[in-house]
Design a protein around this motif. Sequence first.
Motif, PDB file in Angstrom:
ATOM      1  N   GLU B  11       0.834  -1.204   0.013  1.00 29.90           N
ATOM      2  CA  GLU B  11      -0.017  -0.130   0.062  1.00 29.90           C
ATOM      3  C   GLU B  11       0.735   1.538   0.101  1.00 29.90           C
ATOM      4  O   GLU B  11       2.159   1.187  -0.071  1.00 29.90           O
ATOM      5  CB  GLU B  11      -0.846  -0.198   1.219  1.00 29.90           C
ATOM      6  N   SER B  13       1.465   3.268   2.116  1.00 21.70           N
ATOM      7  CA  SER B  13       2.433   3.448   3.181  1.00 21.70           C
ATOM      8  C   SER B  13       3.451   2.244   3.469  1.00 21.70           C
ATOM      9  O   SER B  13       4.252   2.426   4.259  1.00 21.70           O
ATOM     10  CB  SER B  13       1.511   3.373   4.464  1.00 21.70           C
ATOM     11  N   SER B  14       3.676   1.454   2.514  1.00 22.01           N
ATOM     12  CA  SER B  14       4.651   0.403   2.594  1.00 22.01           C
ATOM     13  C   SER B  14       6.189   1.136   2.222  1.00 22.01           C
ATOM     14  O   SER B  14       6.125   1.732   1.079  1.00 22.01           O
ATOM     15  CB  SER B  14       4.394  -0.727   1.771  1.00 22.01           C
ATOM     16  N   PRO B  15       7.107   0.453   2.771  1.00 20.80           N
ATOM     17  CA  PRO B  15       8.338   0.986   2.387  1.00 20.80           C
ATOM     18  C   PRO B  15       8.913   0.153   1.213  1.00 20.80           C
ATOM     19  O   PRO B  15       7.959  -0.582   0.605  1.00 20.80           O
ATOM     20  CB  PRO B  15       9.280   0.525   3.572  1.00 20.80           C
ATOM     21  N   TRP B 278       9.972  -2.897   6.969  1.00 15.11           N
ATOM     22  CA  TRP B 278       9.533  -2.082   7.740  1.00 15.11           C
ATOM     23  C   TRP B 278       9.967  -2.204   9.265  1.00 15.11           C
ATOM     24  O   TRP B 278       9.719  -1.744  10.249  1.00 15.11           O
ATOM     25  CB  TRP B 278       7.974  -2.061   7.701  1.00 15.11           C
ATOM     26  N   ARG B 285      19.540  -0.414   8.536  1.00 14.64           N
ATOM     27  CA  ARG B 285      19.500   0.394   7.418  1.00 14.64           C
ATOM     28  C   ARG B 285      21.107   0.833   7.175  1.00 14.64           C
ATOM     29  O   ARG B 285      21.421   0.798   6.020  1.00 14.64           O
ATOM     30  CB  ARG B 285      18.587   1.678   7.714  1.00 14.64           C
TER      31      ARG B 285
ATOM     32  N   PHE C  18      13.767   6.324   2.694  1.00 11.41           N
ATOM     33  CA  PHE C  18      14.229   4.969   3.260  1.00 11.41           C
ATOM     34  C   PHE C  18      15.342   4.556   1.967  1.00 11.41           C
ATOM     35  O   PHE C  18      15.265   4.637   0.868  1.00 11.41           O
ATOM     36  CB  PHE C  18      13.082   4.053   3.172  1.00 11.41           C
ATOM     37  N   PRO C  19      16.485   3.824   2.491  1.00 16.13           N
ATOM     38  CA  PRO C  19      16.939   3.436   3.761  1.00 16.13           C
ATOM     39  C   PRO C  19      17.383   4.674   4.833  1.00 16.13           C
ATOM     40  O   PRO C  19      17.940   4.179   5.846  1.00 16.13           O
ATOM     41  CB  PRO C  19      17.780   2.210   3.481  1.00 16.13           C
ATOM     42  N   SER C  21      15.912   7.204   5.718  1.00 10.19           N
ATOM     43  CA  SER C  21      15.142   7.522   6.952  1.00 10.19           C
ATOM     44  C   SER C  21      14.551   6.358   7.474  1.00 10.19           C
ATOM     45  O   SER C  21      14.523   5.119   6.799  1.00 10.19           O
ATOM     46  CB  SER C  21      14.146   8.496   6.519  1.00 10.19           C
ATOM     47  N   LYS C  22      13.743   6.159   8.476  1.00 12.04           N
ATOM     48  CA  LYS C  22      13.324   5.046   9.136  1.00 12.04           C
ATOM     49  C   LYS C  22      12.153   4.622   8.060  1.00 12.04           C
ATOM     50  O   LYS C  22      11.453   5.272   7.404  1.00 12.04           O
ATOM     51  CB  LYS C  22      12.388   5.349  10.314  1.00 12.04           C
ATOM     52  N   PRO C  23      11.818   3.252   7.940  1.00 11.86           N
ATOM     53  CA  PRO C  23      11.005   2.678   6.767  1.00 11.86           C
ATOM     54  C   PRO C  23       9.576   2.988   7.633  1.00 11.86           C
ATOM     55  O   PRO C  23       9.301   3.119   8.623  1.00 11.86           O
ATOM     56  CB  PRO C  23      11.333   1.354   6.877  1.00 11.86           C
ATOM     57  N   THR C  24       8.679   3.190   6.574  1.00 14.30           N
ATOM     58  CA  THR C  24       7.233   3.287   6.901  1.00 14.30           C
ATOM     59  C   THR C  24       6.940   1.946   7.305  1.00 14.30           C
ATOM     60  O   THR C  24       7.380   1.043   6.916  1.00 14.30           O
ATOM     61  CB  THR C  24       6.441   3.974   5.733  1.00 14.30           C
ATOM     62  N   TRP C  25       5.775   2.003   8.056  1.00 13.46           N
ATOM     63  CA  TRP C  25       5.098   0.872   8.544  1.00 13.46           C
ATOM     64  C   TRP C  25       3.868   0.278   7.808  1.00 13.46           C
ATOM     65  O   TRP C  25       2.942   1.330   7.792  1.00 13.46           O
ATOM     66  CB  TRP C  25       4.741   0.911   9.870  1.00 13.46           C
ATOM     67  N   PRO C  26       3.723  -0.577   6.874  1.00  7.81           N
ATOM     68  CA  PRO C  26       2.508  -0.586   6.203  1.00  7.81           C
ATOM     69  C   PRO C  26       1.345  -0.940   7.130  1.00  7.81           C
ATOM     70  O   PRO C  26       1.307  -1.586   7.908  1.00  7.81           O
ATOM     71  CB  PRO C  26       2.761  -2.192   5.441  1.00  7.81           C
ATOM     72  N   GLY C  27       0.244  -0.278   6.725  1.00  3.88           N
ATOM     73  CA  GLY C  27      -1.010  -0.072   7.470  1.00  3.88           C
ATOM     74  C   GLY C  27      -1.493  -1.500   7.688  1.00  3.88           C
ATOM     75  O   GLY C  27      -2.062  -1.558   8.891  1.00  3.88           O
ATOM     76  N   SER C  28      -1.344  -2.526   6.759  1.00  9.27           N
ATOM     77  CA  SER C  28      -2.125  -3.643   7.119  1.00  9.27           C
ATOM     78  C   SER C  28      -1.512  -4.601   8.040  1.00  9.27           C
ATOM     79  O   SER C  28      -1.892  -5.637   8.635  1.00  9.27           O
ATOM     80  CB  SER C  28      -2.215  -4.519   5.713  1.00  9.27           C
ATOM     81  N   VAL C  29       0.062  -4.080   8.294  1.00  9.81           N
ATOM     82  CA  VAL C  29       0.722  -5.064   9.324  1.00  9.81           C
ATOM     83  C   VAL C  29       0.665  -4.452  10.542  1.00  9.81           C
ATOM     84  O   VAL C  29       0.804  -3.399  10.843  1.00  9.81           O
ATOM     85  CB  VAL C  29       2.060  -4.983   8.786  1.00  9.81           C
ATOM     86  N   LYS C  34       6.529  -3.785  21.233  1.00 12.09           N
ATOM     87  CA  LYS C  34       8.022  -4.258  21.478  1.00 12.09           C
ATOM     88  C   LYS C  34       8.314  -3.924  22.941  1.00 12.09           C
ATOM     89  O   LYS C  34       7.823  -3.056  23.534  1.00 12.09           O
ATOM     90  CB  LYS C  34       9.050  -2.990  20.823  1.00 12.09           C
TER      91      LYS C  34
END
Lengths: 440, 528, 298
Positions: B11, B13-15, B278, B285, C18-19, C21-29, C34
Amino acid sequence: MRALVFERNLPRYGLARVFSSVSGSGKAVSKSPLSFQNVSPPSVDKPGWETVDVLACGICGSDLATVDAVASRYFEDIVSFPFIPGHEIVARRRNGSGDRVVIESVLSCIPRGIDPPCKYCATGDNGNCTNLFLGSIEPGLQIGYCRSSGGGFSESLCVHGSQLYSIPDDIGDLEAVIIEPTACSIHAVLTGHISRDSTVGVLGAGTLGLCVTAALRSLIDPKTVLVSAKYDFQAGLARKLGADVVCEPGSLVRTVRRLGSGFALGSVKSTDRFQNSPKSGVPKSLSEGCDVVIDCLGTSDSISTAMSITRPKGTIIMVGMPARVSVDLCPLWHREISLIGSYAYGQEDLSKVLAPGFEPPGSTYQVFTQVSRRPQPKMVRTFDLAIDLVRKSALGALVSASYPLERYIEAFEHAGESARRRGVKIALVPTRAKKQEETN
Amino acid sequence: MPRPGFLLEVESSSPPTLFWHGEGFRLERLPVGSRVLYPPEPLKALENPRGAIREALRSPVGDAKPLEDLLFADMKLTIAFDDVSLPLPAMKAPDIRQMVIEEVLEIAARKGVDDVVLIAALALHRRMTDEELRHCLGSRVFDSFSPHGLLTQHDAEDPDNLVHLGLTSQGEDVEINRRAAESDLLVYVNINLVAMDGGHKSVATGLASYKSIKHHHNPQTMVNSKSFMDQHHSELHSSNWRMGRLIAKSGVKVFQIETTLNTNTFPENFGFLQKREWEWELKDRLGFIGASKLLGHTPRRVARSVFHSILSPHAMTSVSAGEVEAVHEITTANVLKQQNIDVEGQSDILTMGLPYICPYNVNSIMNPILVACLGLGYFFNMYRGRPLVRQGGVVIISHPTKWEFHPVHHPSYIDFFEEVLADTTDPVSISERYEERYATDPWYRHLYRTSYAYHGVHPFYMWYWCAHALDHLSQVIILGGERRSVERLGFSCASTLDDALEIARHYVGSSPSLTHLHSPPVLMANVT
Amino acid sequence: MLEEFTSILKRRMQGLSFPYSKPTWPGSVERPLKASKLGVNYDSAWSRRYFARLARAGLIDWVARPAIGTLAPVRVHGVDYLDSVDGPVIFAANHSSHLDTVVLLTSLPDRFRHRCLVAAGADYFFDKTFKAHLWSLATGAIPIERNRVDRKSANLAIELIDQGWNLIIFPEGGRSPDGWTQSFKPGVSYLAKKTGVPIVPVYLHGTRQVLPKDSKRITHGATKVVFGEPLHLEPDEDLRDFATRIETKVYELAHETDESWWKARQGAARGTTPNLNGPKGSNWRRSWELKARDLDFK
């Protein structure tokens, strides 16, 4: 008359040598002893000689070697300075007939007026004439190296009637430039070493390589013709002219091995992990190989390669003009390879033409002297075969570009890198001749 | 607790997604809606591998007695083992083969067995170097056997050392290593990395001759193996099973020891290769950036030797021993336990990034033929049920695909590429017109037997490996490949993923569905 | 200037993808919870390694000491009490300012100073990675849970004391909200019981005036550090009683500072040591009273 004149000028010769070795073939013309000059037209007031107007003249590899100052010093005694180079000449006769002719440029006993001629000329092999420095004109192995006759890179020159061959109407002026190198190629092919079941390797796919390929296919038709071509367009041309297999120089040895299924010897047993330097993959030599290799390049590399791909007791024919080379001849000795030369042309034995259904052409040989050297029965002049082959195989297409004489510097540069620029034969055309054409 | 495989729907928002790219990597943004298959995380390793091996030898499965009872003093014992093509990459010492063989030899020594010979089951692969043998067997075994000539490598072209055992019901020749066939017991030590390894294939292929192997390594078999990773639908498997049963019937006693590995494929500093993007932490990284920047400025041959010196932290997840078929059933189940991921439905496009290594270029160069083989042979076939990509779909492979060959390891590949592929890329006509000449070429035979070369026919097999995919797909696109070598393979070349997708649209329509195989580590898709 | 720079840096960082910056987090996951690596779970072991200690010693000796010397010159009393103890001790001090830690750390004799940790509120000093790193490097802070009983943080402190580290602890469990001292919590006695090391009561004077609780500005002013006699937990003593005893001892030290040693001894003997808990009653009265004290003793 305007012409390119090559003078004996040692400083410039040295300069040209340095420059050409640094910046590449054909790039040192402006430094070389060659210059564009206004000179008085040559005249040879001897029986059988006449003046012809140049229509076009090809730049030969040997011309390049001359201006690059890398030609062999062997020629020193059979040239006469200053000379006008150019020997792949297409010209028009002034005798009223206006015939277009190509010129067999070897200056043998007959043009020199030597009678009786040497034993080679006596049998029609005038390429092997031993009297190149005697007779009524200055020394010079060919037109283009002789002070008296003038040469092709000019508006006009003197020729002997025995050197003329009429060009059929369907070959254009420029196209006809290819006839002379074709004759050289035919002469090499018909040395008698190639049979119909031979595998023949052709090194190089420039003018000579391509003409040799065409000659092989139409005069011998051997089992396999293998051509090593550096560039894709050369490969395409070679295939069109009858090559069965075309490969890049880098894969030549492998390709020959595939054809013969022998062994390849070389550094292939090492276990070095990543030997991906370009040479490490090339086997050094083969246990089997081509029956005949025709070397159209004449360099140290090409001769070594030729030896590594020739079978034991095979033959290497040198067509390309070599100079001083450095070659390990051990394989030649060990494998009992014959290394033979092939220079220019003369007459050919029709019994050596093996291609089935070959029809010998009619003669266009012009003889205007008392010394008639018409070919024996079953013999034919190389030039007649060449004109025939140029027509049949449309070799005229190999003339890729022409330059007016005064732009000779560009022309030589182009010739020096013609293959890289997707060209084969480069020709020079005198401006006057061009004008005349336009008015016609 | 390792997580199972995961299917991500891309989607906005996916890296970006990581693609292997030979000796390097690419980060690509896949179109929204694409699916990315992430392999299951490595299973927990056996805590005491040696203990597990001992236990397996003591209590074999199927119709087999414990190894100890099969050994007696005056017997001829032959131990065959998988060659350098497994596992990938080579594993950190001690190699599984070393552990297993040491345990076997321990028992053999106890039982007073004198006549023991070790055979590397090369099939038509290149011989292993001493270094490689030492790594895979350990110094103890190597130094005890190699100096006495008792550590041998199977030679499929040695007429004196092959024995013809007969024909199968389908008329397939079964011809295997003489020493192995004439031993009182043949112990086969296997490593199962993917589902097609092991079972009867170990002996029936690993120790067979060209005459025998050609019956199942041909385009027809390959097209009919859908996939050859799925033993229930693999013609390759069936043929090997017929041969294996014939071998057993001929009285060759095989004691099969099979092991499985987890997918802990890359060491700590390449941790990002096994992680979902992600979840990349700063360390990952930095690792990725450092690695890609460094590789970008490293000559390829240096990069290559760096990569090939990676030793994988693979660990053993199971070991079982005994009768071939019973053992293999357990093994296959364990392989699937590690690699299986359920996928619903096929897609129009399958993308994959190929690494620097495949089974046939360990310590060597991954040439274009191997690129095709790894992509279309291995990765494409990592499925059960139906292929991940639909009939008439497109596969996009990311790999530099340089026109480079290892002259020692792959001499016949060079000729295959220069001569055969220049003529045709159709597996059937290739096999009809060229295979025999290459297979019997004396030079290749000589190099296979005495140097470190793959057999002359091997590039053909690599191409047959692709047969099913070539038959199934309408186009193959190589992303970031060298144009002239890709053209020679008969594929298309694209410099960016967008271009590749543009080309693909031409074949599969304007809004194609896409699945990306986030591999290696390996995964096996169960497509319903 | 600095702000400008950081804002530029921020903008730059935002432009990176990315890489970098921090990766974005997929909304579905689903985002897994933590296990936090902050608060009491912060692993400060690195700050006790050689190089961190070296860096800290440099910071304390070459940065903090000169700074304190100019901003809040310290007078130290009662160091001689420390001569009698060998082995680790726990310093228990009153706490009304952030400056306390620094003032106390810089005033310790060498043999304590370079082998000293500070018990710091896990919720306050270890809530951000950056802060946690900074405090453990600069002061050798270790996270202590101050709002509830937490075995983990106590065990860490005990283990470190057993390894020979000295510990600074503020038994009030935080800076005083209004300036009056709060009652000491028994956590310090628990540590004393578990480790058997003596508690050194310390009275810190004047730090509140230099850096009050709600201020970010440092006012120049003199400070005092008064060490008391080390106290030991009596065999049958209640932990709370011991905490009170320490607290009282600190008040005696305060009394000593305010009046004189003799007055303080007298007060102690009569049980009339004024405590610093302030008057009971409304907030303004407490502040009023405190202000009066401040004026008295300036």
